[in-house]
Design an enzyme around this catalytic site. Structure first.
Site, short mmCIF file in Angstrom:
data_model
loop_
_atom_site.label_atom_id
_atom_site.label_comp_id
_atom_site.label_asym_id
_atom_site.label_seq_id
_atom_site.Cartn_x
_atom_site.Cartn_y
_atom_site.Cartn_z
N ARG A 53 0.78 -1.22 0.00
CA ARG A 53 0.00 0.00 0.00
C ARG A 53 0.82 1.28 0.00
NH1 ARG A 53 -2.89 -3.56 1.86
NH2 ARG A 53 -0.99 -4.02 2.95
N THR A 54 1.73 1.36 0.96
CA THR A 54 2.39 2.66 1.17
C THR A 54 3.14 3.11 -0.08
OG1 THR A 54 2.51 2.17 3.51
CG2 THR A 54 3.88 3.97 2.72
N LYS A 83 26.30 -2.58 -1.44
CA LYS A 83 27.75 -2.39 -1.60
C LYS A 83 28.34 -1.58 -0.45
CE LYS A 83 27.13 -1.91 -6.62
NZ LYS A 83 27.17 -0.91 -7.71
N ARG A 104 11.20 4.16 3.20
CA ARG A 104 10.86 3.21 4.27
C ARG A 104 12.11 2.41 4.60
NH1 ARG A 104 5.75 -0.71 4.54
NH2 ARG A 104 4.90 1.28 5.24
N HIS A 132 5.27 6.20 11.60
CA HIS A 132 4.74 6.09 10.23
C HIS A 132 3.76 7.25 10.05
CE1 HIS A 132 3.45 4.50 6.51
NE2 HIS A 132 3.05 3.30 6.85
#
Ligand code: NCD
Length: 304
Positions: A53-54, A83, A104, A132
């Site tokens: 969703r986000t 890396k 995120r 959030h």
């Protein structure tokens, strides 16, 4: 607003102005239209943790504003992080290409490191068990649309209150309002972090219980959350709590007719699918609200 990193950073005025702006965008989302507001602007979505969703919501929001999107949902595996590149450098580099970044990441506070390097606005799209803010804002938006207010109501928060960043954001944001009564339902080990609990208790009436059925009878809002499997150290530990609170049609019979049920999704087993057809269930509607709220956030941060 320069960035949106933590729910705590938002004032009541900023929250309300974002929600008002989101109301204006809701029709565009609903009618599946595309504006020209963000013409020529690019959003970079950097996701180091799973999301459905986000990420889609941020991308849809940018596209509906008329902008473009570059995106990586597997940053931890397929980006230069593998890396050894630092978040500082990633922020600095991506800023040469994009006009705004949504990230995120599994580490609480990680967005701050990205911001150090970034030369464009950054939005925290979830930092581990931390915060959030965009989900918290869309939850408030959904509550305000249903109740007509963000003061003087009873919210029952149920589930993994210790690890759910969504619950943490809801608490921090609601701290700006008055007369909210909190009933926190969780097993003892999954209670709300003490720091947030203490802050809430200074201002509001807060009760803690492990009994959902009794809590639900006087609720205006039931905020349900998944047991956050990925935050447990072992599968055995997780299984102790999996399925502790399942919302069923039988339980819904005990709740007021005017109560709404919100849930950020994904659900695992904590809401019986039979509850979906109850008009009080608002979790799918929340997804649409989320696009409008993120349009407001992106527009605000881009100065549009
Ligand atoms: C939430 C999250 O990622 O914190 N999902 C979402 O953003 N809609 C909730 C969760 O994963 O339980």
């Amino acid at each position: 607003m320069k960035n949106l990193l933590h729910s705590k950073d938002l004032s009541k005025r900023e929250i309300l102005s974002l929600l008002d702006r989101a109301e204006e965008f809701l029709e565009t989302v609903h009618k599946r239209k595309r504006l020209k507001l963000a013409d020529g602007k690019i959003l970079a979505a950097l996701f180091y943790e799973p999301s459905t969703r986000t990420r889609f919501s941020f991308e849809t929001a940018m596209l509906r504003l008329g902008g473009e999107v570059i995106s990586n949902e597997g940053m931890n595996e397929t980006s230069s992080a593998k890396k050894g590149e630092t978040l500082y450098d990633t922020g600095r580099v991506v800023s040469q290409m994009a006009d705004i970044i949504a990230m995120r990441h599994p580490e609480p506070g990680s967005a701050l490191e990205l911001v150090e390097g970034a030369r464009v606005p950054v939005v925290n799209a979830g930092d581990g068990p931390g915060d959030h803010p965009t989900q918290g804002l869309l939850d408030l938006f959904t509550i305000r649309r249903a109740l007509g207010r963000l003061d003087d109501f009873t919210i029952v928060m149920v589930g993994d209150l210790r690890n759910s960043r969504v619950v943490h954001s809801q608490c921090e944001l609601l701290m700006n309002f008055k007369g909210v009564r909190f009933i926190l339902v969780s097993p003892e080990a999954l209670r709300l972090p003490r720091s947030i609990f203490k802050e809430l208790s200074k201002k509001f009436k807060v009760e803690e219980t492990d009994h959902l059925e009794a809590a639900i009878t006087g609720a205006d809002v039931l905020s349900h959350t998944r047991i956050q499997k990925e935050r447990f150290s072992t599968e055995t530990e997780y299984k102790k709590y999996k399925g502790v609170y399942v919302l069923t049609p039988a339980l819904m019979k005990k709740a007021p007719d005017s109560m709404i049920v919100i849930h950020p999704l994904p659900r695992v087993d904590e809401i019986d699918m039979a509850v979906d057809k109850d008009p009080r269930a608002r979790y799918f509607e929340q997804v649409e609200n989320g696009v409008a709220v993120r349009m407001a956030i992106l527009a605000e941060l881009l100065g549009l």
